[in-house]
Design a protein around this motif. Structure first.
Motif, PDB file in Angstrom:
ATOM      1  N   UNK A 164       4.095   5.188  -6.404  1.00  0.00           N
ATOM      2  CA  UNK A 164       3.172   3.937  -6.638  1.00  0.00           C
ATOM      3  C   UNK A 164       1.824   3.964  -6.218  1.00  0.00           C
ATOM      4  N   UNK A 165       1.157   3.210  -6.336  1.00  0.00           N
ATOM      5  CA  UNK A 165      -0.620   3.363  -6.078  1.00  0.00           C
ATOM      6  C   UNK A 165      -0.615   2.936  -4.841  1.00  0.00           C
ATOM      7  N   UNK A 166       0.329   2.055  -4.224  1.00  0.00           N
ATOM      8  CA  UNK A 166       0.263   1.410  -2.734  1.00  0.00           C
ATOM      9  C   UNK A 166       1.728   0.914  -2.333  1.00  0.00           C
ATOM     10  N   UNK A 212      -0.117  10.695  -0.016  1.00  0.00           N
ATOM     11  CA  UNK A 212       0.765   9.217   0.403  1.00  0.00           C
ATOM     12  C   UNK A 212      -0.131   8.178  -0.066  1.00  0.00           C
ATOM     13  N   UNK A 213       0.609   7.188  -0.964  1.00  0.00           N
ATOM     14  CA  UNK A 213      -0.058   6.091  -1.161  1.00  0.00           C
ATOM     15  C   UNK A 213      -0.566   5.177   0.077  1.00  0.00           C
ATOM     16  N   UNK A 214      -1.776   4.586  -0.135  1.00  0.00           N
ATOM     17  CA  UNK A 214      -2.100   3.461   1.168  1.00  0.00           C
ATOM     18  C   UNK A 214      -1.000   2.645   1.309  1.00  0.00           C
ATOM     19  N   UNK A 215      -0.850   2.114   2.363  1.00  0.00           N
ATOM     20  CA  UNK A 215       0.228   1.222   3.067  1.00  0.00           C
ATOM     21  C   UNK A 215      -0.332  -0.034   3.715  1.00  0.00           C
ATOM     22  N   UNK A 218      -4.638   8.452   5.589  1.00  0.00           N
ATOM     23  CA  UNK A 218      -4.144   7.661   4.455  1.00  0.00           C
ATOM     24  C   UNK A 218      -4.500   6.264   4.984  1.00  0.00           C
ATOM     25  N   UNK A 219      -4.944   5.467   3.921  1.00  0.00           N
ATOM     26  CA  UNK A 219      -5.672   3.962   4.254  1.00  0.00           C
ATOM     27  C   UNK A 219      -4.412   3.276   4.669  1.00  0.00           C
ATOM     28  N   UNK A 235      -5.710  -7.615   1.657  1.00  0.00           N
ATOM     29  CA  UNK A 235      -5.727  -6.128   1.713  1.00  0.00           C
ATOM     30  C   UNK A 235      -5.724  -5.618   0.313  1.00  0.00           C
ATOM     31  N   UNK A 236      -4.948  -6.053  -0.551  1.00  0.00           N
ATOM     32  CA  UNK A 236      -4.862  -5.438  -1.915  1.00  0.00           C
ATOM     33  C   UNK A 236      -6.212  -5.539  -2.719  1.00  0.00           C
TER      34      UNK A 236
END
Length: 164
Positions: free
Chosen positions: A48-50, A79-82, A110-111, A153-154
């Protein structure tokens, strides 16, 4: 893991039909579902993108939802941002799970955003009356703030406006 990969492929193949913008696919998982989402995001060829993970079971324990190699060791710069959230009182997946994952994310640049709320049992979901199943223990106004916090955040991550 196969279901996660098949689901991501289905969405990837139908982004336009489903109204999902490129690079804006978020995967949300709670507890064991958080473990599965994290595992899928670090092991799978499709990611996924996050990620938004609520009290995820990430660290090795008897309660793991999925047997796979260590998630923490697989975290890398891809690793996608979390967005991670949990409570200090969670005895099923203590904050150590979120903090250990966050540490691995930080080491790999990673963000992320992390929230450990002071109070709340495992399984709060939204923390609202809507999801409390008439159990006052699962209503927690402070914890419920993870929803608007994650939307903000998104918005920042994707540099766009979201329906809120």
């Amino acid at each position: 893991m196969e279901d996660v990969q098949q689901g991501l492929k289905l969405i990837e193949d139908n982004r336009i039909k489903f109204g999902i913008a490129k690079n804006q696919l978020a995967m949300l998982g709670f507890s064991g579902g958080g473990h599965l989402a994290a595992a899928g995001a670090v092991y799978g060829p499709r990611r996924p993108d996050c990620l938004l993970l609520g009290y995820p079971g990430i660290v090795h324990s008897k309660l793991r939802a999925l047997e796979c190699s260590d998630i923490i060791e697989r975290v890398d710069a891809n690793t996608p941002p979390c967005f991670l959230f949990s409570t200090a009182e969670d005895e099923v997946t203590p904050p150590e799970h979120v903090l250990t994952f966050a540490s691995a994310l930080a080491k790999n640049g990673v963000k992320m955003e992390v929230h450990i709320f002071t109070q709340g049992a495992h399984g709060l979901s939204l923390g609202t009356k809507l999801t409390a199943d008439m159990n006052p223990e699962f209503i927690n106004e402070r914890f419920a703030q993870w929803v608007p916090l994650s939307l903000q955040w998104l918005k920042e991550l994707w540099k766009c406006s979201l329906i809120s």
